[in-house]
Design an enzyme around this catalytic site. Structure first.
Site, PDB file in Angstrom:
ATOM      1  N   TRP A   1       0.821  -1.217   0.000  1.00 51.60           N
ATOM      2  CA  TRP A   1       0.000   0.000   0.000  1.00 51.60           C
ATOM      3  C   TRP A   1       0.849   1.258   0.000  1.00 51.60           C
ATOM      4  O   TRP A   1       0.344   2.357  -0.240  1.00 51.60           O
ATOM      5  CB  TRP A   1      -0.935   0.003   1.210  1.00 51.60           C
ATOM      6  CG  TRP A   1      -0.250   0.196   2.535  1.00 51.60           C
ATOM      7  CD1 TRP A   1       0.524  -0.708   3.199  1.00 51.60           C
ATOM      8  CD2 TRP A   1      -0.283   1.358   3.376  1.00 51.60           C
ATOM      9  NE1 TRP A   1       0.968  -0.190   4.388  1.00 51.60           N
ATOM     10  CE2 TRP A   1       0.491   1.082   4.528  1.00 51.60           C
ATOM     11  CE3 TRP A   1      -0.894   2.608   3.280  1.00 51.60           C
ATOM     12  CZ2 TRP A   1       0.674   1.997   5.558  1.00 51.60           C
ATOM     13  CZ3 TRP A   1      -0.708   3.522   4.310  1.00 51.60           C
ATOM     14  CH2 TRP A   1       0.069   3.216   5.433  1.00 51.60           C
ATOM     15  N   ASP A   2       2.148   1.102   0.248  1.00 54.57           N
ATOM     16  CA  ASP A   2       3.064   2.243   0.231  1.00 54.57           C
ATOM     17  C   ASP A   2       2.932   3.054  -1.057  1.00 54.57           C
ATOM     18  O   ASP A   2       3.065   4.280  -1.050  1.00 54.57           O
ATOM     19  CB  ASP A   2       4.515   1.768   0.338  1.00 54.57           C
ATOM     20  CG  ASP A   2       4.777   0.832   1.506  1.00 54.57           C
ATOM     21  OD1 ASP A   2       3.804   0.341   2.103  1.00 54.57           O
ATOM     22  OD2 ASP A   2       5.940   0.579   1.799  1.00 54.57           O
TER      23      ASP A   2
ATOM     24  N   GLU B   1       1.560  -1.183  12.914  1.00 58.84           N
ATOM     25  CA  GLU B   1       1.595  -2.645  12.979  1.00 58.84           C
ATOM     26  C   GLU B   1       2.063  -3.168  14.336  1.00 58.84           C
ATOM     27  O   GLU B   1       2.208  -4.378  14.517  1.00 58.84           O
ATOM     28  CB  GLU B   1       2.479  -3.188  11.855  1.00 58.84           C
ATOM     29  CG  GLU B   1       1.860  -2.959  10.485  1.00 58.84           C
ATOM     30  CD  GLU B   1       2.804  -3.273   9.336  1.00 58.84           C
ATOM     31  OE1 GLU B   1       2.326  -3.352   8.205  1.00 58.84           O
ATOM     32  OE2 GLU B   1       4.023  -3.424   9.572  1.00 58.84           O
TER      33      GLU B   1
ATOM     34  N   LYS C   1       4.381   2.325  15.931  1.00 61.71           N
ATOM     35  CA  LYS C   1       5.418   2.092  14.926  1.00 61.71           C
ATOM     36  C   LYS C   1       5.468   3.228  13.905  1.00 61.71           C
ATOM     37  O   LYS C   1       6.538   3.675  13.499  1.00 61.71           O
ATOM     38  CB  LYS C   1       5.150   0.768  14.208  1.00 61.71           C
ATOM     39  CG  LYS C   1       6.185   0.399  13.149  1.00 61.71           C
ATOM     40  CD  LYS C   1       5.799  -0.888  12.448  1.00 61.71           C
ATOM     41  CE  LYS C   1       6.818  -1.258  11.378  1.00 61.71           C
ATOM     42  NZ  LYS C   1       6.397  -2.437  10.589  1.00 61.71           N
ATOM     43  N   GLN C   2       4.303   3.666  13.471  1.00 59.92           N
ATOM     44  CA  GLN C   2       4.216   4.746  12.491  1.00 59.92           C
ATOM     45  C   GLN C   2       2.877   5.442  12.640  1.00 59.92           C
ATOM     46  O   GLN C   2       1.972   4.933  13.300  1.00 59.92           O
ATOM     47  CB  GLN C   2       4.351   4.198  11.077  1.00 59.92           C
ATOM     48  CG  GLN C   2       3.180   3.350  10.610  1.00 59.92           C
ATOM     49  CD  GLN C   2       3.445   2.640   9.310  1.00 59.92           C
ATOM     50  OE1 GLN C   2       4.074   1.588   9.280  1.00 59.92           O
ATOM     51  NE2 GLN C   2       2.972   3.202   8.213  1.00 59.92           N
TER      52      GLN C   2
END
Length: 752
Positions: free
Chosen positions: A358-359, A487, A592-593
């Protein structure tokens, strides 16, 4: 953080060689031309630790999924990029002894990736007994002719005795993937042909039980040299070699050029057609000099840099970082082939299997819109449309309607082997829908969204409508059992980002359905009952919110965690993913992000300054940025909030993520899709670029560490230059019709 290269505006260069850092240096000196790519491993013998990785766009293998406990709906295979036949292999021998920097005494080492020319050079002086020679290797993968790899090696005798020199130029089909199960090989050599100054190898990927295509590759080398060719026996049934020898007197030198043509069955229907093309292209190259080939290659790169280069004065580290980002992005993908996409590691390693994530839609699309022709981004959207059949299959595997686009794929079928990623991280369906909107908003081109795009949106909406459930107790629609962008949180309920993307997709699809032609509406066949149901979900979607903190809650239960900021974690326990158990990470509040902040970035104009501030202030303190995709988003939001020092800090992290090995994992390969972060942070962050109602808006500021920055941006058939210095911001129309932009709330007319 570890820096192994010197800081220079256009070069990734080092004069140090430490075997412990070799894989790190291989990753950072990777080359690619969109069609193929390779790590910066040595051409010649090297007997210590290395990853000799060469990868071909679109060539992959469906390896068996191996899990301890099989679940219904699990993917049958794990797709992975195949390490290609080694076509750059050489042996260099001095007085009968091979040069091997793992064993030899050497000095004057230099490894230099010239990003302006996309040329990798390496040189050193090696001493063997009483003899000493200087060796220089050069290589590039042509962007003027995508099938062409060019190498040149120069050997000069810098000792006082004459030396015997032998160079073996080879193509070797006996290769393996490092991540293969049980040391399996993925290539079967079909044929070899060895001449005195040329040779070729044809190989096919091994059979698989899943019905996915096998790929054939052909590599043909032609060698040009002032050495003498000697016919030698073929080393094995998988390898061909050409041998060249000479005697070098003191100060005398010799040179060998190796041109290799690489073709694959992706472009040819039969082995005969592939072989004919391989020979024909080799013949074409044979009539050109090394300088001719390099000049054609450099000119294409010059055109790319002219359109996309970001110039930063006053901070060479920042300058090197952004150019490295753009260089590696363009080396991976420039839109020439709509069958290809952008893998998280590109051509730089085997981690993540070389597949599409999906990046692309979330991070790469905004960048390619700003620096390339719109057809490049349109090809990325067409990639998904062409894989709708696979998306139907993925949804059906879960007993759901519509289309579920894969988290990881080569052909549209999900091929990842972790359940919490594969079938819980379903926000990617919304990210793909948002990319369609992003393209349409930025370019003004509705031809995709009203045709192929409307089909993609409709089928994604059908998935969302089936995936939600209605809570009678709360009188809201909810989505349970998901993983958001963060994640470090698996199998959660009501991830805010996932829910808001589902709601937004349904709303946007309903809008587009009203705008399509009657013929397209008939094809979409969305019933009135469906529309009513979708609207009901839009109106009644549950979006977790805490009124006391004025934040959107990442998911149900997040605020019940032991909320301690990252600043309280001992430094020797970071990064968490290399020091903590997975259980401990999942129970922690550490992010994580960007998750909630990813959604705020997507819809940045839809939130009040107070909402953006409260959410950023809350979530930033818990974010460890252990995803390469994380810092850029936070940098943009920090800039939007006028947290200028934080914005610059996070820009530096994203722009130099691999150059400084922030997350201690660059040995596996570069974070290619995260290379978008530098551009995003500068253009959307420092320059404040937004598109509102078809019009460009800017609100630039100059970081205190910089004296000036400038960039060029493609927008609706215009090329605009933005220049920011201590006197303010300046705008120039380089190409295209006059346009009015908005700068800090005031209209500015641009014309040539």
């Amino acid at each position: 953080m570890k820096r192994t290269f010197e800081v220079a505006p256009w070069n990734i260069v080092t004069h140090d060689f430490n075997p412990e850092d070799k894989r790190l240096q291989e990753s950072m000196t990777s080359l690619g031309n969109g069609y193929m790519g390779m790590r910066g491993f040595f051409e010649e013998d090297y007997s210590d630790d290395t990853l000799n990785g060469i990868y071909l766009g679109g060539v992959w293998y469906p390896d068996k999924t191996r899990v301890g406990w099989w679940k219904n709906g699990y993917p049958d295979y794990f797709g992975k990029v195949v390490n290609a036949v080694n076509f750059i292999k050489m042996h260099v021998k001095i007085n009968g002894e091979v040069i091997d920097l793992a064993k030899d005494q050497f000095s004057d080492f230099e490894l230099n990736l010239d990003m302006k020319k996309a040329l990798l050079t390496r040189s050193f002086t090696v001493t063997k007994g009483d003899d000493k020679v200087a060796v220089k290797f050069e290589r590039f993968l042509s962007v003027a002719q995508q099938e062409l790899s060019v190498q040149r090696v120069t050997v000069q005798n810098v000792g006082s005795n004459k030396v015997d020199l032998v160079i073996d130029s080879a193509i070797d089909g006996d290769v393996k993937n490092e991540d293969a199960n049980y040391d399996e090989r993925f290539w079967e050599v079909l044929s070899t042909e060895q001449g005195t100054d040329s040779g070729n190898v044809l190989a096919e990927t091994t059979p698989n039980p899943f019905g996915t295509p096998r790929f054939t590759s052909g590599m043909e080398m032609r060698n040009v040299t002032d050495l003498t060719a000697e016919k030698v026996a073929q080393p094995s049934e998988k390898e061909v070699v050409n041998e060249f020898f000479g005697v070098l007197a003191p100060n005398e030198s010799a040179q060998l050029e190796k041109r290799v043509i690489v073709v694959t069955s992706r472009d040819y229907d039969t082995q005969a057609a592939l072989t004919d093309a391989m020979h024909r292209l080799s013949d074409q190259v044979a009539g050109q000099s090394y300088d001719d080939l390099l000049t054609a290659h450099e000119q294409v790169w010059a055109d790319r840099w002219n359109k996309s280069d970001i110039v930063i004065d006053g901070d060479t580290e920042a300058q090197q970082g952004i150019r490295f980002n753009l260089f590696q992005l363009f080396s991976t993908y420039y839109g020439e082939d709509s069958r290809l996409n952008i893998g998280p590691k590109g051509f730089t390693g085997e981690k993540y299997g070389g597949a599409t994530y999906w990046d692309t839609e979330a991070f790469a699309v905004p960048v390619y819109l700003g620096i390339t022709d719109p057809k490049v981004t349109r090809n990325l959207l067409m990639y998904r449309y062409k894989q709708l059949d696979g998306a139907y299959h993925n949804a059906k595997q879960q007993g759901l309607k519509g289309a579920l686009f894969p988290m990881v794929t080569f052909d549209g079928i999900e091929c990842h082997n972790e359940w919490e990623i594969t079938f819980e991280e379903i926000h990617r369906n919304g990210d793909i829908a948002f990319a369609i909107y992003n393209y349409t908003r930025y370019t003004g081109d509705t031809s995709y969204v009203l045709n192929e795009g409307s089909k993609v949106l409709t089928e994604i909406s059908r998935f969302w409508a089936d995936r939600v459930h209605y809570s009678q107790r709360n009188k809201n629609y909810m989505i349970h059992g998901v993983t958001g962008p963060d994640e470090y949180e698996n199998n959660v309920d009501n991830n805010w980002y996932t829910n808001i993307l589902a709601q937004w997709t349904l709303k946007y699809t309903l809008q587009i359905i009203k705008e399509v032609s009657p013929e397209q509406a008939k094809k979409l066949n969305v019933s009135e009952d469906e529309k009513k149901h979708w609207q009901d979900i839009v109106d009644n979607m549950y979006l977790p919110y805490d009124k006391d903190l004025n934040i959107f809650v990442q998911h149900d239960g997040f605020l019940d965690k032991d909320l301690k900021p990252v600043s309280e974690i001992p430094a020797d326990q970071l990064p968490l993913n290399q020091n903590w158990s997975w259980d401990k990470i999942l129970r922690s509040p550490y992010i994580k992000q960007g998750d909630v902040l990813q959604g705020i970035w997507d819809f940045i104009d839809d939130f009040t300054p107070e909402q953006k501030k409260s959410n950023f202030d809350f979530y930033e303190q818990y974010t460890v940025h252990e995803s390469s995709l994380s810092p850029a988003i936070y940098s943009v939001l920090a800039a939007d909030l006028h947290y200028e020092e934080k914005a610059v800090e996070l820009y530096e992290r994203t722009a130099r993520l691999d150059l400084d090995n922030y997350n201690n994992d660059t040995v596996d390969g570069l974070h290619i899709t995260a290379m978008t972060g530098g551009w995003i942070a500068v253009v959307q962050g420092f320059a404040g670029m937004r598109v509102r109602d078809g019009k460009l808006h800017y609100a630039p500021f100059l970081p205190k560490k910089w004296s000036h920055y400038s960039f060029r941006q493609v927008f609706r058939d215009r090329l605009i230059e933005v220049d920011v210095d201590q006197d303010g911001s300046h705008f120039k129309l380089i190409d295209g019709e006059p346009i009015t932009i908005d700068v800090a709330g005031k209209p500015v007319e641009l014309s040539k």
